[in-house]
Design a protein around this motif. Sequence first.
Motif, mmCIF file in Angstrom:
data_model
loop_
_atom_site.group_PDB
_atom_site.id
_atom_site.type_symbol
_atom_site.label_atom_id
_atom_site.label_comp_id
_atom_site.label_asym_id
_atom_site.label_seq_id
_atom_site.Cartn_x
_atom_site.Cartn_y
_atom_site.Cartn_z
ATOM 1 N N LEU A 70 23.710 7.466 -21.179
ATOM 2 C CA LEU A 70 24.203 8.814 -20.874
ATOM 3 C C LEU A 70 25.102 8.787 -19.642
ATOM 4 O O LEU A 70 26.172 9.399 -19.629
ATOM 5 C CB LEU A 70 23.031 9.764 -20.656
ATOM 6 N N ALA A 71 24.666 8.076 -18.590
ATOM 7 C CA ALA A 71 25.472 8.001 -17.374
ATOM 8 C C ALA A 71 26.827 7.367 -17.647
ATOM 9 O O ALA A 71 27.865 7.834 -17.147
ATOM 10 C CB ALA A 71 24.723 7.207 -16.299
ATOM 11 N N ARG A 72 26.837 6.321 -18.468
ATOM 12 C CA ARG A 72 28.099 5.663 -18.797
ATOM 13 C C ARG A 72 29.040 6.615 -19.541
ATOM 14 O O ARG A 72 30.237 6.697 -19.244
ATOM 15 C CB ARG A 72 27.824 4.424 -19.653
ATOM 16 N N ARG A 73 28.502 7.341 -20.521
ATOM 17 C CA ARG A 73 29.328 8.261 -21.304
ATOM 18 C C ARG A 73 29.839 9.431 -20.469
ATOM 19 O O ARG A 73 30.943 9.929 -20.680
ATOM 20 C CB ARG A 73 28.545 8.758 -22.521
ATOM 21 N N LEU A 74 29.037 9.863 -19.498
ATOM 22 C CA LEU A 74 29.497 10.911 -18.578
ATOM 23 C C LEU A 74 30.641 10.400 -17.705
ATOM 24 O O LEU A 74 31.625 11.106 -17.478
ATOM 25 C CB LEU A 74 28.332 11.383 -17.703
ATOM 26 N N LEU A 75 30.509 9.167 -17.242
ATOM 27 C CA LEU A 75 31.526 8.601 -16.365
ATOM 28 C C LEU A 75 32.878 8.469 -17.053
ATOM 29 O O LEU A 75 33.925 8.752 -16.446
ATOM 30 C CB LEU A 75 31.068 7.227 -15.867
ATOM 31 N N VAL A 76 32.866 8.033 -18.304
ATOM 32 C CA VAL A 76 34.136 7.790 -18.998
ATOM 33 C C VAL A 76 34.623 9.027 -19.752
ATOM 34 O O VAL A 76 35.641 8.964 -20.452
ATOM 35 C CB VAL A 76 34.006 6.593 -19.962
ATOM 36 N N ARG A 127 29.719 -2.237 -10.032
ATOM 37 C CA ARG A 127 28.335 -1.826 -10.252
ATOM 38 C C ARG A 127 28.223 -0.304 -10.320
ATOM 39 O O ARG A 127 28.831 0.417 -9.522
ATOM 40 C CB ARG A 127 27.437 -2.327 -9.122
ATOM 41 N N ILE A 128 27.400 0.143 -11.250
ATOM 42 C CA ILE A 128 27.008 1.562 -11.323
ATOM 43 C C ILE A 128 25.503 1.612 -11.128
ATOM 44 O O ILE A 128 24.752 0.954 -11.863
ATOM 45 C CB ILE A 128 27.379 2.189 -12.685
ATOM 46 N N ILE A 129 25.052 2.350 -10.147
ATOM 47 C CA ILE A 129 23.616 2.536 -9.936
ATOM 48 C C ILE A 129 23.285 4.001 -10.200
ATOM 49 O O ILE A 129 23.936 4.901 -9.657
ATOM 50 C CB ILE A 129 23.180 2.120 -8.510
ATOM 51 N N ALA A 187 20.240 20.835 -15.655
ATOM 52 C CA ALA A 187 20.730 19.466 -15.800
ATOM 53 C C ALA A 187 21.999 19.331 -14.957
ATOM 54 O O ALA A 187 22.854 20.224 -14.967
ATOM 55 C CB ALA A 187 21.019 19.149 -17.261
ATOM 56 N N SER A 188 22.118 18.227 -14.226
ATOM 57 C CA SER A 188 23.285 18.051 -13.364
ATOM 58 C C SER A 188 23.530 16.572 -13.109
ATOM 59 O O SER A 188 22.655 15.741 -13.300
ATOM 60 C CB SER A 188 23.088 18.781 -12.023
ATOM 61 N N TRP A 189 24.752 16.273 -12.688
ATOM 62 C CA TRP A 189 25.056 14.910 -12.262
ATOM 63 C C TRP A 189 26.142 14.940 -11.212
ATOM 64 O O TRP A 189 26.963 15.854 -11.160
ATOM 65 C CB TRP A 189 25.435 14.021 -13.444
ATOM 66 N N LYS A 190 26.124 13.943 -10.336
ATOM 67 C CA LYS A 190 27.099 13.854 -9.247
ATOM 68 C C LYS A 190 27.429 12.386 -9.003
ATOM 69 O O LYS A 190 26.537 11.539 -8.991
ATOM 70 C CB LYS A 190 26.536 14.488 -7.973
ATOM 71 N N ARG A 191 28.705 12.108 -8.835
ATOM 72 C CA ARG A 191 29.158 10.743 -8.577
ATOM 73 C C ARG A 191 29.430 10.559 -7.090
ATOM 74 O O ARG A 191 29.955 11.446 -6.421
ATOM 75 C CB ARG A 191 30.417 10.439 -9.387
ATOM 76 N N GLU A 192 29.081 9.369 -6.590
ATOM 77 C CA GLU A 192 29.289 9.044 -5.180
ATOM 78 C C GLU A 192 29.780 7.606 -5.075
ATOM 79 O O GLU A 192 29.141 6.684 -5.585
ATOM 80 C CB GLU A 192 27.975 9.209 -4.404
ATOM 81 N N ARG A 193 30.910 7.397 -4.448
ATOM 82 C CA ARG A 193 31.448 6.046 -4.293
ATOM 83 C C ARG A 193 30.930 5.428 -3.001
ATOM 84 O O ARG A 193 31.141 5.973 -1.919
ATOM 85 C CB ARG A 193 32.979 6.069 -4.292
ATOM 86 N N LEU A 194 30.273 4.282 -3.126
ATOM 87 C CA LEU A 194 29.763 3.527 -1.999
ATOM 88 C C LEU A 194 30.588 2.257 -1.864
ATOM 89 O O LEU A 194 31.396 1.933 -2.728
ATOM 90 C CB LEU A 194 28.286 3.193 -2.220
ATOM 91 N N ASN A 195 30.361 1.499 -0.803
ATOM 92 C CA ASN A 195 31.152 0.283 -0.639
ATOM 93 C C ASN A 195 30.631 -0.879 -1.477
ATOM 94 O O ASN A 195 31.243 -1.951 -1.498
ATOM 95 C CB ASN A 195 31.236 -0.120 0.840
ATOM 96 N N TRP A 196 29.498 -0.688 -2.169
ATOM 97 C CA TRP A 196 28.960 -1.767 -3.007
ATOM 98 C C TRP A 196 28.796 -1.337 -4.464
ATOM 99 O O TRP A 196 28.609 -2.165 -5.352
ATOM 100 C CB TRP A 196 27.617 -2.248 -2.466
ATOM 101 N N ALA A 197 28.860 -0.048 -4.740
ATOM 102 C CA ALA A 197 28.656 0.454 -6.102
ATOM 103 C C ALA A 197 29.096 1.904 -6.185
ATOM 104 O O ALA A 197 29.373 2.549 -5.169
ATOM 105 C CB ALA A 197 27.182 0.328 -6.503
#
Length: 212
Positions: free
Chosen positions: A178-184, A57-59, A145-155
Amino acid sequence: MKNHKQELLVRMQRQYHRKHPWRLNHNGLYVPHSYNETRPDSLSRWDDVGFILNGRRIIVWWQHPRHVYGSAIDEQSWVEAGPGPQDDWLLDGTTTNYKRVGKSRKKIVSYTTRQPSAEQEAHYKQLRLIRERLTAEGIDLEVNASWKRERLNWATGISLIVPLEVRNEVELAQVASLARRLLVGQTTLEKEFPGYRYGKNEWIKEQKAAAK
């Protein structure tokens, strides 16, 4: 060298998703909010959206820069107003209201709070006046504009601040894309919003437009 903690989180995310499936729309998105009462010309502030990537899951927790700017105005208003009187009128002096159940029993049905003190009322009035002034004048702040990734135990959580408008599921899908394209690694925020800044000029312009 392997990061065992991150590998564990990945396994936990996949296990959670298998045991607790999301309700996704026809575009494969988790949409937690309704847009039935959202005007097509309204200015957006924040929203959430989810999707599945590689079995996990990506939230996405999205904010428009104007929401970040407005929140900063609220914070500065509280700072300028000061702490105010230590009068917890919402909890202190609360009256419990009961309803009879049978001949000898009764149950709690509601609570009645007392009115705030005159000092507390004056503090709220001062806070409101400060917020109105700062809202009209703006503050010295620029939001990028900014983004930050955080790994949780469910997503995997994505905190995303970008100047998009989200008033329906079609526009929400743009946030997810946009979030998907940033992630990959298919894009960057500098490529999507080159040199973007949201500051006092943008805020005041939107405030004047909203007042018309």
